[in-house]
Write an enzyme that holds these catalytic residues in place. Structure first.
Site, PDB file in Angstrom:
ATOM      1  N   LEU A  62     120.397-105.785  91.125  1.00 50.20           N
ATOM      2  CA  LEU A  62     119.868-105.268  90.463  1.00 50.20           C
ATOM      3  C   LEU A  62     119.201-104.080  91.184  1.00 50.20           C
ATOM      4  O   LEU A  62     118.367-102.992  91.206  1.00 50.20           O
ATOM      5  CB  LEU A  62     117.999-105.551  89.319  1.00 50.20           C
ATOM      6  CG  LEU A  62     118.158-105.830  88.206  1.00 50.20           C
ATOM      7  CD1 LEU A  62     119.118-107.105  88.065  1.00 50.20           C
ATOM      8  CD2 LEU A  62     117.191-106.750  87.594  1.00 50.20           C
ATOM      9  N   ALA A  98     124.090-106.271  88.414  1.00 51.93           N
ATOM     10  CA  ALA A  98     123.738-105.262  87.528  1.00 51.93           C
ATOM     11  C   ALA A  98     124.564-103.712  87.746  1.00 51.93           C
ATOM     12  O   ALA A  98     124.441-102.960  88.205  1.00 51.93           O
ATOM     13  CB  ALA A  98     122.163-104.643  87.613  1.00 51.93           C
ATOM     14  N   GLY A 105     111.206 -98.585  93.062  1.00 49.17           N
ATOM     15  CA  GLY A 105     110.130 -99.526  92.452  1.00 49.17           C
ATOM     16  C   GLY A 105     108.587-100.380  93.084  1.00 49.17           C
ATOM     17  O   GLY A 105     108.773 -98.788  94.094  1.00 49.17           O
ATOM     18  N   THR A 142     123.593 -96.727  99.095  1.00 52.84           N
ATOM     19  CA  THR A 142     122.289 -97.523  98.797  1.00 52.84           C
ATOM     20  C   THR A 142     123.547 -98.618  97.685  1.00 52.84           C
ATOM     21  O   THR A 142     123.582 -99.751  98.213  1.00 52.84           O
ATOM     22  CB  THR A 142     121.311 -97.401  97.897  1.00 52.84           C
ATOM     23  OG1 THR A 142     120.299 -96.731  98.066  1.00 52.84           O
ATOM     24  CG2 THR A 142     120.662 -98.479  97.563  1.00 52.84           C
ATOM     25  N   LYS A 168     128.673 -97.664  91.437  1.00 52.62           N
ATOM     26  CA  LYS A 168     128.920 -98.418  90.658  1.00 52.62           C
ATOM     27  C   LYS A 168     130.223 -99.306  89.967  1.00 52.62           C
ATOM     28  O   LYS A 168     130.438-100.307  89.624  1.00 52.62           O
ATOM     29  CB  LYS A 168     127.543 -98.403  89.063  1.00 52.62           C
ATOM     30  CG  LYS A 168     126.529 -97.823  89.382  1.00 52.62           C
ATOM     31  CD  LYS A 168     125.808 -98.959  90.099  1.00 52.62           C
ATOM     32  CE  LYS A 168     125.030-100.217  89.610  1.00 52.62           C
ATOM     33  NZ  LYS A 168     124.119-100.664  90.591  1.00 52.62           N
ATOM     34  N   TYR A 180     126.787 -91.527  91.068  1.00 48.43           N
ATOM     35  CA  TYR A 180     126.543 -92.790  90.292  1.00 48.43           C
ATOM     36  C   TYR A 180     127.269 -93.472  89.966  1.00 48.43           C
ATOM     37  O   TYR A 180     127.876 -94.895  89.982  1.00 48.43           O
ATOM     38  CB  TYR A 180     125.363 -92.750  89.430  1.00 48.43           C
ATOM     39  CG  TYR A 180     124.105 -93.143  89.259  1.00 48.43           C
ATOM     40  CD1 TYR A 180     124.403 -94.104  89.453  1.00 48.43           C
ATOM     41  CD2 TYR A 180     124.157 -93.803  87.907  1.00 48.43           C
ATOM     42  CE1 TYR A 180     123.779 -95.807  89.258  1.00 48.43           C
ATOM     43  CE2 TYR A 180     123.153 -94.261  87.033  1.00 48.43           C
ATOM     44  CZ  TYR A 180     123.552 -95.949  88.253  1.00 48.43           C
ATOM     45  OH  TYR A 180     122.272 -96.676  87.427  1.00 48.43           O
ATOM     46  N   PHE A 198     112.394-101.668  87.408  1.00 48.76           N
ATOM     47  CA  PHE A 198     110.996-102.088  86.596  1.00 48.76           C
ATOM     48  C   PHE A 198     112.662-102.930  85.664  1.00 48.76           C
ATOM     49  O   PHE A 198     111.435-103.891  85.272  1.00 48.76           O
ATOM     50  CB  PHE A 198     111.993-100.953  85.342  1.00 48.76           C
ATOM     51  CG  PHE A 198     111.961-100.991  84.018  1.00 48.76           C
ATOM     52  CD1 PHE A 198     110.808-101.287  83.282  1.00 48.76           C
ATOM     53  CD2 PHE A 198     113.492-100.225  83.645  1.00 48.76           C
ATOM     54  CE1 PHE A 198     111.612-100.857  81.558  1.00 48.76           C
ATOM     55  CE2 PHE A 198     113.777 -99.930  81.835  1.00 48.76           C
ATOM     56  CZ  PHE A 198     112.211-100.281  80.858  1.00 48.76           C
ATOM     57  N   ASN A 202     112.504-103.153  98.632  1.00 48.33           N
ATOM     58  CA  ASN A 202     112.061-101.861  99.399  1.00 48.33           C
ATOM     59  C   ASN A 202     111.086-101.333  98.806  1.00 48.33           C
ATOM     60  O   ASN A 202     110.528-100.464  99.690  1.00 48.33           O
ATOM     61  CB  ASN A 202     113.537-101.487  99.818  1.00 48.33           C
ATOM     62  CG  ASN A 202     114.078-100.273  99.443  1.00 48.33           C
ATOM     63  OD1 ASN A 202     113.570-100.222  97.909  1.00 48.33           O
ATOM     64  ND2 ASN A 202     115.035-100.092  99.764  1.00 48.33           N
TER      65      ASN A 202
END
Ligand code: UDP
Length: 320
Positions: A76, A117, A36, A95, A153, A149, A11, A32
């Protein structure tokens, strides 16, 4: 400039590709297609400055080649969406942490500028809004997967800033606050596409918890504009920036706004968090950015406000 966008079919990534191409830059996308979609970049195929590779950032030979060809990397690619995170915690952690690790390793070989990001999720349960970049990160226990999460990050941020400090790899960290707009899917739990789809189809609009929790939504166009400007500003290197919109709204009020703007007859229902996500789920009560730092450096000001964002999203879903 030759830009590599990991997660460029996502996005935010696809909107960034649109903007950079409009500005005359060369854009390579590595994605991948896990969250997306090829639909997001279909209109760019054939553009002479646009290239894409469907593969994972963890395919190191492919990544190394693409990083080599780029002047700047917008990283991103990530596992995003609270629903996905709660349902697939292993995938999320791996990931986000591995992806950033390999991007930084390869960028470091020729000291390519990397914009990471990150997310406002890192502020966690802190209630001292608005959040400034130097505020404490207040996370819940490791037994609650939601916090994985934020933690993944935060590790990405630590690692990027460590590369800058120790190896002089130029990095910039952008913390994105609830970025919304056309092409965002409701599949991974994001509230605005879900409310809009529910309102347009006459289904109940599902407010999780009691609806008093707040968010500040930022238009994707404002976000990608900020990302493109940050990489042109040498004084941004080695720093963290909030990218958001200071307008705060409760989720219940958001449901009312969507209903009204969509001209919907849907009822608004509340669903306890443990039914919406999992037993013991913890939400953050408020989330508002302090955008002084990015305003002072690049003159950033969000231009598209909530009603206009909602109208754009409603139009987007109506035409699909
Ligand atoms: N939310 C909701 N209904 C939905 C999806 C989300 O009430 O169908 C709530 C969610 O619990 C949270 C807020 O909306 O309080 C924003 O959720 P989202 O997943 O979009 O972003 P995040 O939680 O990462 O801020």
């Amino acid at each position: 400039m030759r830009a590599l966008i990991t997660g460029g079919a996502g996005f935010v990534g696809s909107h960034l590709a649109d903007l950079l191409l409009t500005q005359g830059h060369d854009v390579s996308v590595l994605d991948n297609l896990s969250t997306g979609s090829i639909d997001n970049i279909a209109h760019l195929k054939g553009h002479k400055h646009f290239h894409y590779t469907i593969d994972s950032v963890s395919n190191e030979p492919v990544l190394a080649e693409l990083v080599d060809q780029a002047d700047v990397v917008f990283h991103l690619a990530a596992a995003v969406g609270v629903k996905l995170i709660v349902e697939q915690p292993v995938h999320t952690i791996e990931t986000n942490v591995r992806g950033t690790e390999v991007v930084l390793t390869h960028a470091n070989k020729k000291k390519k500028l990397v914009l990471i990001a990150s997310t406002s999720e890192v502020y966690g349960k802190n209630v001292a809004v608005p959040f400034s970049e130097d505020a404490d990160l207040v996370l819940g226990p490791t037994t609650k997967h939601r916090w994985a999460y934020a933690c993944s990050k935060a590790i990405d941020e630590f690692l990027a800033l460590a590369y800058w400090k120790e190896k002089k790899l130029p990095v910039i960290v952008g913390r994105l606050f609830n970025t919304v707009g056309p092409r965002q899917t409701g599949q991974y739990g994001m509230v605005i596409p879900n409310f809009v789809m529910q309102a347009l189809s006459g289904q109940p609009i599902t407010v999780f918890g009691d609806g008093t929790q707040t968010r500040s939504f930022t238009y994707v166009g404002d976000v990608v504009d900020a990302l493109a400007k940050l990489v042109q500003e040498p004084r941004a290197i080695g720093r963290v920036f909030n990218i958001g919109n200071g307008y705060e709204i409760s989720i219940r009020d958001l449901a009312e706004r969507v209903k009204m703007l969509a001209g919907s007859t849907s009822e608004i229902v509340t669903i306890p968090y443990d039914q919406a996500y999992e037993a013991g789920f913890e939400d953050m009560p408020r989330r508002v950015p302090d955008i002084t730092r990015i305003h002072d450096l690049i003159g950033y000001e969000p231009k598209v406000q909530l009603d206009e964002i909602l109208e754009k999203v409603i139009d987007y879903f109506k035409t699909r």
